[in-house]
Scaffold this active site. Sequence first.
Site, short mmCIF file in Angstrom:
data_model
loop_
_atom_site.label_atom_id
_atom_site.label_comp_id
_atom_site.label_asym_id
_atom_site.label_seq_id
_atom_site.Cartn_x
_atom_site.Cartn_y
_atom_site.Cartn_z
N LYS A 10 -30.66 -59.38 -3.63
CA LYS A 10 -31.49 -59.64 -2.64
C LYS A 10 -31.19 -59.43 -1.24
O LYS A 10 -30.09 -59.25 -0.93
CB LYS A 10 -32.15 -61.04 -2.85
CG LYS A 10 -32.67 -61.21 -4.33
CD LYS A 10 -33.47 -62.52 -4.29
CE LYS A 10 -34.18 -62.79 -5.60
NZ LYS A 10 -34.79 -64.02 -5.86
N TYR A 50 -43.29 -59.09 -7.83
CA TYR A 50 -43.53 -60.33 -8.00
C TYR A 50 -45.08 -60.80 -8.24
O TYR A 50 -45.27 -62.01 -7.91
CB TYR A 50 -42.85 -61.27 -6.93
CG TYR A 50 -41.24 -61.45 -6.77
CD1 TYR A 50 -40.75 -62.19 -7.58
CD2 TYR A 50 -40.50 -60.76 -6.07
CE1 TYR A 50 -39.43 -62.18 -8.15
CE2 TYR A 50 -39.12 -60.95 -6.20
CZ TYR A 50 -38.57 -61.60 -7.15
OH TYR A 50 -37.14 -61.72 -7.23
N PHE A 58 -45.44 -69.84 -2.09
CA PHE A 58 -44.22 -69.24 -1.40
C PHE A 58 -44.38 -67.82 -1.79
O PHE A 58 -43.67 -66.80 -1.16
CB PHE A 58 -43.14 -69.65 -1.98
CG PHE A 58 -43.12 -69.31 -3.63
CD1 PHE A 58 -42.62 -68.32 -4.00
CD2 PHE A 58 -43.29 -70.72 -4.36
CE1 PHE A 58 -42.39 -68.29 -5.44
CE2 PHE A 58 -42.98 -70.50 -5.61
CZ PHE A 58 -42.88 -69.31 -6.33
N ARG A 86 -28.40 -65.39 -16.68
CA ARG A 86 -29.13 -66.48 -15.92
C ARG A 86 -28.24 -67.76 -15.74
O ARG A 86 -28.14 -68.34 -14.95
CB ARG A 86 -30.62 -67.08 -16.68
CG ARG A 86 -31.64 -65.99 -16.08
CD ARG A 86 -32.88 -66.47 -16.55
NE ARG A 86 -33.73 -67.42 -15.81
CZ ARG A 86 -34.38 -67.37 -14.55
NH1 ARG A 86 -34.75 -66.05 -14.41
NH2 ARG A 86 -34.95 -68.32 -13.96
N THR A 92 -32.53 -71.32 -9.68
CA THR A 92 -33.27 -70.92 -8.61
C THR A 92 -32.71 -71.53 -7.36
O THR A 92 -32.67 -70.52 -6.32
CB THR A 92 -34.82 -71.08 -8.62
OG1 THR A 92 -35.08 -70.72 -10.26
CG2 THR A 92 -35.46 -70.18 -7.79
N ARG A 103 -25.36 -67.99 -7.44
CA ARG A 103 -26.36 -68.55 -6.58
C ARG A 103 -25.47 -69.65 -5.58
O ARG A 103 -25.53 -69.74 -4.54
CB ARG A 103 -27.46 -69.20 -7.04
CG ARG A 103 -28.57 -67.84 -7.28
CD ARG A 103 -29.71 -68.16 -8.21
NE ARG A 103 -30.94 -66.92 -8.11
CZ ARG A 103 -31.76 -67.08 -8.98
NH1 ARG A 103 -31.83 -68.13 -9.86
NH2 ARG A 103 -32.65 -66.11 -8.76
N ASN A 113 -32.18 -66.82 -2.38
CA ASN A 113 -31.05 -67.04 -3.18
C ASN A 113 -30.30 -65.81 -4.07
O ASN A 113 -30.05 -65.85 -4.98
CB ASN A 113 -31.81 -67.87 -4.25
CG ASN A 113 -33.02 -67.13 -4.99
OD1 ASN A 113 -33.15 -66.00 -4.77
ND2 ASN A 113 -33.54 -67.90 -6.05
N HIS A 116 -31.66 -61.98 -8.30
CA HIS A 116 -32.73 -62.01 -9.31
C HIS A 116 -32.17 -61.71 -10.67
O HIS A 116 -31.29 -61.07 -10.54
CB HIS A 116 -33.84 -60.87 -8.82
CG HIS A 116 -34.72 -60.57 -10.09
ND1 HIS A 116 -35.91 -61.71 -10.33
CD2 HIS A 116 -34.84 -59.75 -11.32
CE1 HIS A 116 -36.35 -61.41 -11.46
NE2 HIS A 116 -35.85 -60.14 -11.92
N GLU A 127 -39.15 -54.85 -15.80
CA GLU A 127 -38.47 -54.60 -14.48
C GLU A 127 -37.55 -53.28 -14.32
O GLU A 127 -37.49 -52.67 -13.30
CB GLU A 127 -37.84 -55.93 -14.11
CG GLU A 127 -38.88 -56.90 -14.13
CD GLU A 127 -38.24 -58.59 -14.11
OE1 GLU A 127 -38.67 -59.46 -13.79
OE2 GLU A 127 -36.82 -58.60 -14.10
P1 ATP Z 1 -35.93 -64.54 -9.94
O1 ATP Z 1 -37.36 -64.36 -10.45
O2 ATP Z 1 -35.81 -64.17 -8.52
O3 ATP Z 1 -34.91 -64.21 -10.69
P2 ATP Z 1 -36.04 -67.18 -10.71
O4 ATP Z 1 -36.75 -66.50 -12.23
O5 ATP Z 1 -34.92 -68.18 -10.66
O6 ATP Z 1 -35.72 -66.23 -9.61
P3 ATP Z 1 -38.78 -67.71 -10.00
O7 ATP Z 1 -39.63 -69.12 -10.54
O8 ATP Z 1 -39.13 -66.78 -10.84
O9 ATP Z 1 -37.12 -67.93 -9.97
O10 ATP Z 1 -39.38 -67.57 -8.48
C1 ATP Z 1 -39.02 -66.09 -8.12
C2 ATP Z 1 -38.52 -66.32 -6.55
O11 ATP Z 1 -39.28 -66.88 -5.68
C3 ATP Z 1 -37.24 -67.14 -6.58
O12 ATP Z 1 -35.93 -66.42 -7.00
C4 ATP Z 1 -37.25 -67.69 -4.99
O13 ATP Z 1 -36.68 -66.65 -4.25
C5 ATP Z 1 -38.64 -67.79 -4.83
N1 ATP Z 1 -38.94 -69.07 -4.93
C6 ATP Z 1 -39.26 -69.80 -5.96
N2 ATP Z 1 -39.65 -70.85 -5.69
C7 ATP Z 1 -39.80 -71.24 -4.39
C8 ATP Z 1 -40.04 -72.01 -3.53
N3 ATP Z 1 -40.68 -73.35 -3.80
N4 ATP Z 1 -39.82 -71.68 -2.18
C9 ATP Z 1 -39.45 -70.56 -1.70
N5 ATP Z 1 -39.18 -69.50 -2.44
C10 ATP Z 1 -39.14 -69.71 -3.63
MG MG Z 2 -38.03 -65.38 -12.21
#
Ligand code: ATP
Ligand code: MG
Length: 138
Positions: A10, A50, A58, A86, A92, A103, A113, A116, A127
């Site tokens: 990212k 997304y 968010f 993962r 996350t 992370r 973070n 992805h 994706e």
């Molecule tokens: P990713 O899809 O990026 O691998 P993830 O699967 O661990 O991450 P998701 O629940 O899919 O988490 O959320 C997608 C992304 O949205 C997160 O990686 C983070 O960057 C952002 N995100 C998630 N929750 C929050 C939050 N509470 N506040 C701000 N950003 C958030």
């Molecule tokens: Mg995700």
Amino acid sequence: MTNRTFTMIKPDAFGNGHTGAILQKIEAAGFKFIALKLTKLSAEKAGEFYAVHAARPFYGELVEFMSSGPIVAAILEKDNAVEEFRKLIGATNPANADEGTIRKIFAESIGRNAVHGSDSDENAAIEGNFFFSGFERI
Ligand code: ATP
Ligand code: MG
């Protein structure tokens, strides 16, 4: 299970100069690169990627952040790739991520973070196809 997943480094991690270290960790964990590119998402493309989070509070922040600078996209191969990757990246929210995970080491916050990782085989394929055409992968 299939043996492929999709990842992005990212804009926070790219901007902080952690790309090389993260790619090295991915290789050291036994993942093979099937496709790899440096690019930048427009806000429109980040929103599309997304879209599943469009109703979340968010979402606007996420789209703005993901289009704020370059990203590195990759398709990775390893047995049980989605789950294994993962585990390698950790939770996350880096505050909850296990020691040694990408992370935990490189992420700044839940929003910024570092990486992805796809959450299912189906989404890994979607994706990967979002970023790479057939001749951009081996
Ligand atoms: P990713 O899809 O990026 O691998 P993830 O699967 O661990 O991450 P998701 O629940 O899919 O988490 O959320 C997608 C992304 O949205 C997160 O990686 C983070 O960057 C952002 N995100 C998630 N929750 C929050 C939050 N509470 N506040 C701000 N950003 C958030
Ligand atoms: Mg995700």
